[in-house]
Enzyme design. Structure first.
Site, PDB file in Angstrom:
ATOM      1  N   THR A   1      81.702   8.764  11.470  1.00  0.00           N
ATOM      2  CA  THR A   1      80.596   7.593  11.873  1.00  0.00           C
ATOM      3  C   THR A   1      79.736   7.704  12.909  1.00  0.00           C
ATOM      4  O   THR A   1      78.582   7.526  12.515  1.00  0.00           O
ATOM      5  CB  THR A   1      81.851   6.393  11.921  1.00  0.00           C
ATOM      6  OG1 THR A   1      82.497   6.107  11.061  1.00  0.00           O
ATOM      7  CG2 THR A   1      80.974   5.202  12.187  1.00  0.00           C
TER       8      THR A   1
ATOM      9  N   TYR B   1      79.763  -5.834   4.486  1.00  0.00           N
ATOM     10  CA  TYR B   1      80.346  -5.295   5.736  1.00  0.00           C
ATOM     11  C   TYR B   1      81.381  -6.452   6.169  1.00  0.00           C
ATOM     12  O   TYR B   1      81.604  -6.636   7.470  1.00  0.00           O
ATOM     13  CB  TYR B   1      79.317  -5.406   6.709  1.00  0.00           C
ATOM     14  CG  TYR B   1      78.717  -3.779   6.814  1.00  0.00           C
ATOM     15  CD1 TYR B   1      79.369  -2.697   6.548  1.00  0.00           C
ATOM     16  CD2 TYR B   1      76.981  -3.834   6.418  1.00  0.00           C
ATOM     17  CE1 TYR B   1      78.643  -1.514   6.664  1.00  0.00           C
ATOM     18  CE2 TYR B   1      76.447  -2.454   6.475  1.00  0.00           C
ATOM     19  CZ  TYR B   1      77.413  -1.265   6.600  1.00  0.00           C
ATOM     20  OH  TYR B   1      76.813  -0.255   6.263  1.00  0.00           O
TER      21      TYR B   1
ATOM     22  N   LYS C   1      70.703   4.485   4.058  1.00  0.00           N
ATOM     23  CA  LYS C   1      70.488   3.148   5.036  1.00  0.00           C
ATOM     24  C   LYS C   1      69.086   3.277   5.361  1.00  0.00           C
ATOM     25  O   LYS C   1      67.999   4.216   5.038  1.00  0.00           O
ATOM     26  CB  LYS C   1      71.345   3.275   6.346  1.00  0.00           C
ATOM     27  CG  LYS C   1      72.954   3.099   5.856  1.00  0.00           C
ATOM     28  CD  LYS C   1      73.657   3.056   7.109  1.00  0.00           C
ATOM     29  CE  LYS C   1      75.121   2.960   7.095  1.00  0.00           C
ATOM     30  NZ  LYS C   1      75.995   2.788   8.245  1.00  0.00           N
TER      31      LYS C   1
ATOM     32  N   HIS D   1      75.855   5.148   3.998  1.00  0.00           N
ATOM     33  CA  HIS D   1      77.017   4.527   3.999  1.00  0.00           C
ATOM     34  C   HIS D   1      77.911   5.213   2.884  1.00  0.00           C
ATOM     35  O   HIS D   1      77.251   5.688   1.845  1.00  0.00           O
ATOM     36  CB  HIS D   1      76.952   3.214   3.572  1.00  0.00           C
ATOM     37  CG  HIS D   1      78.153   2.365   3.146  1.00  0.00           C
ATOM     38  ND1 HIS D   1      78.949   1.806   4.101  1.00  0.00           N
ATOM     39  CD2 HIS D   1      78.542   2.325   1.796  1.00  0.00           C
ATOM     40  CE1 HIS D   1      80.190   1.521   3.150  1.00  0.00           C
ATOM     41  NE2 HIS D   1      79.800   1.779   1.974  1.00  0.00           N
TER      42      HIS D   1
ATOM     43  N   ASN E   1      73.063   5.791  11.363  1.00  0.00           N
ATOM     44  CA  ASN E   1      73.774   6.983  11.199  1.00  0.00           C
ATOM     45  C   ASN E   1      73.501   7.274   9.400  1.00  0.00           C
ATOM     46  O   ASN E   1      74.317   7.923   8.952  1.00  0.00           O
ATOM     47  CB  ASN E   1      75.100   6.833  11.331  1.00  0.00           C
ATOM     48  CG  ASN E   1      76.115   5.719  10.776  1.00  0.00           C
ATOM     49  OD1 ASN E   1      75.416   5.037   9.873  1.00  0.00           O
ATOM     50  ND2 ASN E   1      77.289   5.438  10.909  1.00  0.00           N
TER      51      ASN E   1
ATOM     52  N   ARG F   1      82.765  11.314   1.894  1.00  0.00           N
ATOM     53  CA  ARG F   1      82.911  11.202   3.386  1.00  0.00           C
ATOM     54  C   ARG F   1      82.792  12.269   4.095  1.00  0.00           C
ATOM     55  O   ARG F   1      82.469  12.335   5.295  1.00  0.00           O
ATOM     56  CB  ARG F   1      84.303  10.306   3.603  1.00  0.00           C
ATOM     57  CG  ARG F   1      84.495   8.764   2.802  1.00  0.00           C
ATOM     58  CD  ARG F   1      83.905   7.824   3.699  1.00  0.00           C
ATOM     59  NE  ARG F   1      84.488   7.581   4.829  1.00  0.00           N
ATOM     60  CZ  ARG F   1      84.001   6.652   5.488  1.00  0.00           C
ATOM     61  NH1 ARG F   1      83.043   5.772   5.316  1.00  0.00           N
ATOM     62  NH2 ARG F   1      84.573   6.314   6.840  1.00  0.00           N
TER      63      ARG F   1
ATOM     64  N   ARG G   1      75.529  13.175   8.755  1.00  0.00           N
ATOM     65  CA  ARG G   1      75.296  12.606   9.993  1.00  0.00           C
ATOM     66  C   ARG G   1      75.080  13.571  11.117  1.00  0.00           C
ATOM     67  O   ARG G   1      74.391  13.587  12.065  1.00  0.00           O
ATOM     68  CB  ARG G   1      76.453  11.627  10.371  1.00  0.00           C
ATOM     69  CG  ARG G   1      76.373  10.320   9.276  1.00  0.00           C
ATOM     70  CD  ARG G   1      77.672   9.594   9.258  1.00  0.00           C
ATOM     71  NE  ARG G   1      77.592   8.212   8.536  1.00  0.00           N
ATOM     72  CZ  ARG G   1      78.587   7.576   8.518  1.00  0.00           C
ATOM     73  NH1 ARG G   1      79.704   8.051   8.555  1.00  0.00           N
ATOM     74  NH2 ARG G   1      78.548   6.291   7.815  1.00  0.00           N
TER      75      ARG G   1
ATOM     76  N   PHE H   1      79.642  -5.730  17.050  1.00  0.00           N
ATOM     77  CA  PHE H   1      78.070  -5.130  16.380  1.00  0.00           C
ATOM     78  C   PHE H   1      77.752  -5.624  15.126  1.00  0.00           C
ATOM     79  O   PHE H   1      76.710  -5.322  14.463  1.00  0.00           O
ATOM     80  CB  PHE H   1      78.304  -3.732  16.365  1.00  0.00           C
ATOM     81  CG  PHE H   1      79.282  -2.994  15.652  1.00  0.00           C
ATOM     82  CD1 PHE H   1      79.244  -2.934  14.357  1.00  0.00           C
ATOM     83  CD2 PHE H   1      80.610  -2.762  16.399  1.00  0.00           C
ATOM     84  CE1 PHE H   1      80.448  -2.407  13.490  1.00  0.00           C
ATOM     85  CE2 PHE H   1      81.824  -2.282  15.343  1.00  0.00           C
ATOM     86  CZ  PHE H   1      81.576  -2.092  13.950  1.00  0.00           C
TER      87      PHE H   1
ATOM     88  N   GLU I   1      82.786  -2.253  -3.669  1.00  0.00           N
ATOM     89  CA  GLU I   1      81.011  -2.099  -3.344  1.00  0.00           C
ATOM     90  C   GLU I   1      80.507  -1.845  -4.783  1.00  0.00           C
ATOM     91  O   GLU I   1      79.200  -2.213  -4.722  1.00  0.00           O
ATOM     92  CB  GLU I   1      81.088  -0.822  -2.263  1.00  0.00           C
ATOM     93  CG  GLU I   1      81.818  -1.340  -1.175  1.00  0.00           C
ATOM     94  CD  GLU I   1      82.028  -0.226  -0.105  1.00  0.00           C
ATOM     95  OE1 GLU I   1      81.435   0.599  -0.375  1.00  0.00           O
ATOM     96  OE2 GLU I   1      82.550  -0.594   1.167  1.00  0.00           O
TER      97      GLU I   1
HETATM   98  P1  GDP Z   1      81.616   4.032   8.235  1.00  0.00           P
HETATM   99  O1  GDP Z   1      82.496   3.674   7.099  1.00  0.00           O
HETATM  100  O2  GDP Z   1      81.677   5.480   8.593  1.00  0.00           O
HETATM  101  O3  GDP Z   1      80.246   3.711   7.843  1.00  0.00           O
HETATM  102  O4  GDP Z   1      81.903   3.361   9.525  1.00  0.00           O
HETATM  103  P2  GDP Z   1      82.562   1.630   9.476  1.00  0.00           P
HETATM  104  O5  GDP Z   1      82.998   1.068   8.686  1.00  0.00           O
HETATM  105  O6  GDP Z   1      83.681   1.851  10.847  1.00  0.00           O
HETATM  106  O7  GDP Z   1      81.484   1.084  10.486  1.00  0.00           O
HETATM  107  C1  GDP Z   1      80.344   0.480   9.511  1.00  0.00           C
HETATM  108  C2  GDP Z   1      79.052   0.956  10.162  1.00  0.00           C
HETATM  109  O8  GDP Z   1      78.818  -0.029  11.164  1.00  0.00           O
HETATM  110  C3  GDP Z   1      78.772   2.239  10.674  1.00  0.00           C
HETATM  111  O9  GDP Z   1      78.372   3.185   9.796  1.00  0.00           O
HETATM  112  C4  GDP Z   1      77.848   2.171  11.840  1.00  0.00           C
HETATM  113  O10 GDP Z   1      76.520   2.263  11.395  1.00  0.00           O
HETATM  114  C5  GDP Z   1      78.216   0.687  12.338  1.00  0.00           C
HETATM  115  N1  GDP Z   1      78.829   0.542  13.550  1.00  0.00           N
HETATM  116  C6  GDP Z   1      80.189   1.007  13.706  1.00  0.00           C
HETATM  117  N2  GDP Z   1      80.555   1.331  15.049  1.00  0.00           N
HETATM  118  C7  GDP Z   1      79.421   0.449  15.653  1.00  0.00           C
HETATM  119  C8  GDP Z   1      79.113   0.281  16.971  1.00  0.00           C
HETATM  120  O11 GDP Z   1      79.983   0.538  17.922  1.00  0.00           O
HETATM  121  N3  GDP Z   1      77.827  -0.096  17.189  1.00  0.00           N
HETATM  122  C9  GDP Z   1      76.990  -0.196  16.412  1.00  0.00           C
HETATM  123  N4  GDP Z   1      75.688  -0.693  16.529  1.00  0.00           N
HETATM  124  N5  GDP Z   1      77.170  -0.076  15.090  1.00  0.00           N
HETATM  125  C10 GDP Z   1      78.226   0.386  14.736  1.00  0.00           C
HETATM  126 MG    MG Z   2      83.141   1.878   6.630  1.00  0.00          MG
END
Ligand code: GDP
Ligand code: MG
Length: 159
Positions: free
Chosen positions: A102, A60, A20, A126, A123, A96, A113, A68, A137
């Protein structure tokens, strides 16, 4: 292409990984690529690119109702990302695990991370979370002509 024959392994799973904007700015591209190389996975596509608002919203899409979402799209379009396709046995789930939880606050030391991130909004990386999202994707970010199938001698010592 779904069937590769390599060292007796007939199905090479593929995943989409992306450093990212924070990871690019933090100069972590090399570190991250190195971890997946050393693990034994194979890089079959990569590019430094800017993500459009359209691509960010599509990528996304599952989060579009989350509070968010706006912040997430703004962040992922705020600077260049390093998009990659990696292949290997069980690469989706293993990547993963190598990324960690996350929220970096919950991510184990030794994960990407866990070692480099502090907040959930920044973080570092992705990674696709299932075979369906990997396929989706990869298709969103890469043309077939950008994915290079090639044999790698070390696969004989990995599989
Ligand atoms: P991932 O698959 O582990 O990347 O997590 P998710 O698919 O649940 O969320 C996608 C991305 O959204 C995450 O990698 C975070 O960067 C972001 N994200 C998730 N939860 C939050 C949150 O509560 N606040 C903010 N600002 N970003 C979030
Ligand atoms: Mg995800």
């Amino acid at each position: 292409k779904d069937t590769d024959i390599m060292a007796g392994v007939t199905f090479m799973e593929k995943t989409f990984l992306m450093v990212k904007p924070d990871g690019v700015q933090r100069e972590l591209i090399g570190e991250i690529v190195s971890r997946f190389e050393k693990k034994g996975f194979q890089l079959i596509g990569a590019k430094l690119m800017n993500i459009s608002n359209e691509l960010a919203s599509e990528h996304y899409g599952e989060h579009k109702e989350r509070p968010f979402f706006g912040e997430l799209v703004e962040f992922i379009t705020s600077g260049p990302v390093f998009a990659m396709v990696w292949q290997g046995e069980n690469v989706i789930a293993t990547a993963r695990q190598m990324m960690g939880s996350t929220n970096p606050a919950d991510a184990a030391p030794g994960t990407i991370r866990g070692d480099f991130g502090v907040t959930v909004g920044k973080n570092i990386i992705h990674g696709s979370d299932s075979p369906e999202s990997a396929k989706r994707e990869i298709g969103l970010f890469f043309n077939d002509s950008e994915l290079i199938e090639y044999s790698k001698l070390s696969n004989n010592w990995i599989y």
